[in-house]
Design a protein around this motif. Structure first.
Motif, PDB file in Angstrom:
ATOM      1  N   GLY A  24     -17.567  18.396 -45.024  1.00 57.58           N
ATOM      2  CA  GLY A  24     -16.409  17.934 -45.865  1.00 57.58           C
ATOM      3  C   GLY A  24     -16.453  16.576 -46.164  1.00 57.58           C
ATOM      4  N   ASP A  25     -17.145  15.729 -45.364  1.00 62.52           N
ATOM      5  CA  ASP A  25     -17.098  14.325 -45.604  1.00 62.52           C
ATOM      6  C   ASP A  25     -17.975  14.100 -46.933  1.00 62.52           C
ATOM      7  N   ARG A  26     -17.539  13.025 -47.489  1.00 57.87           N
ATOM      8  CA  ARG A  26     -18.275  12.497 -48.595  1.00 57.87           C
ATOM      9  C   ARG A  26     -18.906  11.107 -48.221  1.00 57.87           C
ATOM     10  N   ILE A  27     -20.353  10.994 -48.560  1.00 57.63           N
ATOM     11  CA  ILE A  27     -20.934   9.738 -47.887  1.00 57.63           C
ATOM     12  C   ILE A  27     -21.486   9.031 -48.992  1.00 57.63           C
ATOM     13  N   ARG A  28     -21.736   7.773 -49.017  1.00 54.99           N
ATOM     14  CA  ARG A  28     -22.701   6.854 -49.779  1.00 54.99           C
ATOM     15  C   ARG A  28     -23.743   6.329 -49.320  1.00 54.99           C
ATOM     16  N   ILE A  29     -25.122   6.947 -49.746  1.00 57.00           N
ATOM     17  CA  ILE A  29     -26.429   6.556 -49.203  1.00 57.00           C
ATOM     18  C   ILE A  29     -27.083   5.490 -50.119  1.00 57.00           C
ATOM     19  N   ILE A  30     -27.257   4.136 -49.449  1.00 52.26           N
ATOM     20  CA  ILE A  30     -27.962   2.965 -50.402  1.00 52.26           C
ATOM     21  C   ILE A  30     -29.120   2.749 -49.639  1.00 52.26           C
ATOM     22  N   THR A  31     -30.289   2.874 -50.323  1.00 49.26           N
ATOM     23  CA  THR A  31     -31.567   2.694 -50.185  1.00 49.26           C
ATOM     24  C   THR A  31     -31.947   1.542 -50.905  1.00 49.26           C
ATOM     25  N   PHE A  32     -32.321   0.503 -50.468  1.00 47.74           N
ATOM     26  CA  PHE A  32     -32.794  -0.755 -50.883  1.00 47.74           C
ATOM     27  C   PHE A  32     -34.349  -0.556 -51.634  1.00 47.74           C
ATOM     28  N   ARG A  55     -12.802  13.896 -44.125  1.00 45.87           N
ATOM     29  CA  ARG A  55     -12.266  15.367 -44.166  1.00 45.87           C
ATOM     30  C   ARG A  55     -10.963  14.982 -44.132  1.00 45.87           C
ATOM     31  N   PRO A  56     -10.090  15.973 -44.696  1.00 43.45           N
ATOM     32  CA  PRO A  56      -8.527  15.987 -44.950  1.00 43.45           C
ATOM     33  C   PRO A  56      -7.806  16.517 -43.453  1.00 43.45           C
ATOM     34  N   ILE A  57      -6.481  16.124 -43.428  1.00 44.09           N
ATOM     35  CA  ILE A  57      -5.541  16.555 -42.376  1.00 44.09           C
ATOM     36  C   ILE A  57      -4.934  17.535 -42.927  1.00 44.09           C
ATOM     37  N   PHE A  58      -4.112  18.418 -42.050  1.00 42.46           N
ATOM     38  CA  PHE A  58      -3.192  19.194 -42.770  1.00 42.46           C
ATOM     39  C   PHE A  58      -1.854  19.017 -41.715  1.00 42.46           C
ATOM     40  N   VAL A  59      -0.604  19.127 -42.533  1.00 46.60           N
ATOM     41  CA  VAL A  59       0.634  18.841 -41.977  1.00 46.60           C
ATOM     42  C   VAL A  59       1.666  19.922 -42.287  1.00 46.60           C
ATOM     43  N   LEU A  60       2.026  20.817 -41.233  1.00 39.91           N
ATOM     44  CA  LEU A  60       2.804  22.150 -41.600  1.00 39.91           C
ATOM     45  C   LEU A  60       4.061  21.954 -40.880  1.00 39.91           C
ATOM     46  N   GLY A  61       4.661  22.901 -41.063  1.00 42.70           N
ATOM     47  CA  GLY A  61       6.182  22.963 -40.502  1.00 42.70           C
ATOM     48  C   GLY A  61       7.246  22.203 -41.032  1.00 42.70           C
ATOM     49  N   GLU A  62       8.119  21.628 -40.425  1.00 38.00           N
ATOM     50  CA  GLU A  62       9.262  21.061 -40.939  1.00 38.00           C
ATOM     51  C   GLU A  62       9.240  19.334 -41.355  1.00 38.00           C
ATOM     52  N   GLN A 109      -2.160  19.522 -47.364  1.00 40.22           N
ATOM     53  CA  GLN A 109      -3.545  18.820 -47.202  1.00 40.22           C
ATOM     54  C   GLN A 109      -3.433  17.366 -47.627  1.00 40.22           C
ATOM     55  N   TYR A 110      -3.820  16.422 -46.734  1.00 44.82           N
ATOM     56  CA  TYR A 110      -3.763  15.079 -47.236  1.00 44.82           C
ATOM     57  C   TYR A 110      -4.943  14.275 -46.762  1.00 44.82           C
ATOM     58  N   PRO A 111      -5.084  13.240 -47.281  1.00 38.49           N
ATOM     59  CA  PRO A 111      -6.587  12.440 -47.075  1.00 38.49           C
ATOM     60  C   PRO A 111      -6.371  11.836 -45.731  1.00 38.49           C
ATOM     61  N   TYR A 112      -7.288  11.833 -44.918  1.00 37.71           N
ATOM     62  CA  TYR A 112      -7.394  11.118 -43.603  1.00 37.71           C
ATOM     63  C   TYR A 112      -7.578   9.705 -43.803  1.00 37.71           C
ATOM     64  N   GLN A 113      -6.870   8.911 -43.129  1.00 38.51           N
ATOM     65  CA  GLN A 113      -7.300   7.547 -43.063  1.00 38.51           C
ATOM     66  C   GLN A 113      -7.464   6.841 -41.593  1.00 38.51           C
ATOM     67  N   GLY A 171      -9.343  16.410 -39.935  1.00 38.21           N
ATOM     68  CA  GLY A 171      -9.574  17.987 -39.835  1.00 38.21           C
ATOM     69  C   GLY A 171      -8.479  18.578 -38.978  1.00 38.21           C
ATOM     70  N   ASP A 172      -7.580  17.524 -38.510  1.00 40.06           N
ATOM     71  CA  ASP A 172      -6.451  18.089 -37.453  1.00 40.06           C
ATOM     72  C   ASP A 172      -5.501  19.015 -38.192  1.00 40.06           C
ATOM     73  N   VAL A 173      -4.962  19.904 -37.795  1.00 42.21           N
ATOM     74  CA  VAL A 173      -3.765  20.632 -38.414  1.00 42.21           C
ATOM     75  C   VAL A 173      -2.345  20.360 -37.455  1.00 42.21           C
ATOM     76  N   ILE A 174      -1.583  19.576 -37.815  1.00 41.10           N
ATOM     77  CA  ILE A 174      -0.362  19.190 -37.292  1.00 41.10           C
ATOM     78  C   ILE A 174       0.666  19.862 -37.519  1.00 41.10           C
ATOM     79  N   THR A 175       1.464  20.568 -36.738  1.00 39.55           N
ATOM     80  CA  THR A 175       2.648  21.360 -36.934  1.00 39.55           C
ATOM     81  C   THR A 175       3.831  20.540 -36.211  1.00 39.55           C
ATOM     82  N   VAL A 176       4.982  20.583 -37.045  1.00 40.55           N
ATOM     83  CA  VAL A 176       6.403  20.011 -36.793  1.00 40.55           C
ATOM     84  C   VAL A 176       6.867  21.401 -36.436  1.00 40.55           C
ATOM     85  N   TYR A 177       7.591  21.239 -35.242  1.00 39.51           N
ATOM     86  CA  TYR A 177       8.469  22.481 -34.795  1.00 39.51           C
ATOM     87  C   TYR A 177       9.633  22.256 -35.554  1.00 39.51           C
ATOM     88  N   GLU A 178      10.637  23.650 -35.419  1.00 35.58           N
ATOM     89  CA  GLU A 178      11.818  23.350 -35.954  1.00 35.58           C
ATOM     90  C   GLU A 178      12.742  23.341 -34.951  1.00 35.58           C
TER      91      GLU A 178
END
Length: 179
Positions: A34-42, A104-111, A117-121, A169-176
């Motif tokens: 899922g990662d996108r990379i840039r390859i630079i070859t001189f 790769r994105p992260i996922f935030v679920l629950g409350e 899905q959100y971009p990872y930083q 790639g983490d899936v975070i769940t916020v409890y109720e």
């Protein structure tokens, strides 16, 4: 204790906390599907471009073919590509650099107000991930979270706090919370 208090105590403590997550190495970022990379070859425009790490952890590089990238740092992948170019006699002294364009994105679920899905930083914590997902709802437990993370290719669930560092790639769940 009053009979109603016992029931309230049971309801509030209803979430079975998973065990803590294993510690995360804070060393270099390891590439994964899922990662996108840039390859630079001189001096090699045909080998310079953006590539996506596929579900098998590979990238398809012109003139070289399939190269396994998952589990490598960007520096290790650059060294692997340089070795392949040298061994194939395509370049005498190749110089390759690799950088991550999109993680790769992260996922935030629950409350949270906007689960999804959100971009990872790099450097994200659970609290910053929740903020990106619109913040806590009024019913959220705001100090204990479930995190499902891939560790050695296996999904592992663990407990997290506001300060837990998030990995791609983490899936975070916020409890109720129960009132």
């Amino acid at each position: 204790m009053l009979p109603g208090m016992a029931m309230l105590t049971l309801l509030v403590g209803c979430h079975a906390k998973p065990p803590p997550l294993p510690p995360v190495e804070t060393s270099d970022y390891l590439l994964g599907p899922g990662d996108r990379i840039r390859i630079i070859t001189f001096g090699g425009q045909e080998l310079t471009g953006e590539f996506r790490v596929n579900d098998s952890g590979d990238i398809a590089v012109p003139l070289i073919g399939t190269v396994h990238a998952a589990g490598l740092t960007s520096k290790q992948l650059a060294q692997t590509l340089e070795r392949s170019l040298s061994q194939s006699h395509l370049y005498k002294n190749p110089s390759v650099s690799v950088e991550v364009v999109a993680y790769r994105p992260i996922f935030v679920l629950g409350e949270v107000n906007k689960p999804g899905q959100y971009p990872y930083q790099p450097g994200m914590t659970v609290l910053t991930a929740v903020a990106i997902a619109g913040g806590f709802t009024y019913r959220a437990v705001d100090d204990s979270f479930s995190i499902v993370r891939s560790v050695g290719g296996q999904a592992v669930e663990g407990a997290g706090t506001r300060e837990t560092v998030v990995q791609p790639g983490d899936v975070i769940t916020v409890y109720e919370r129960f009132f």
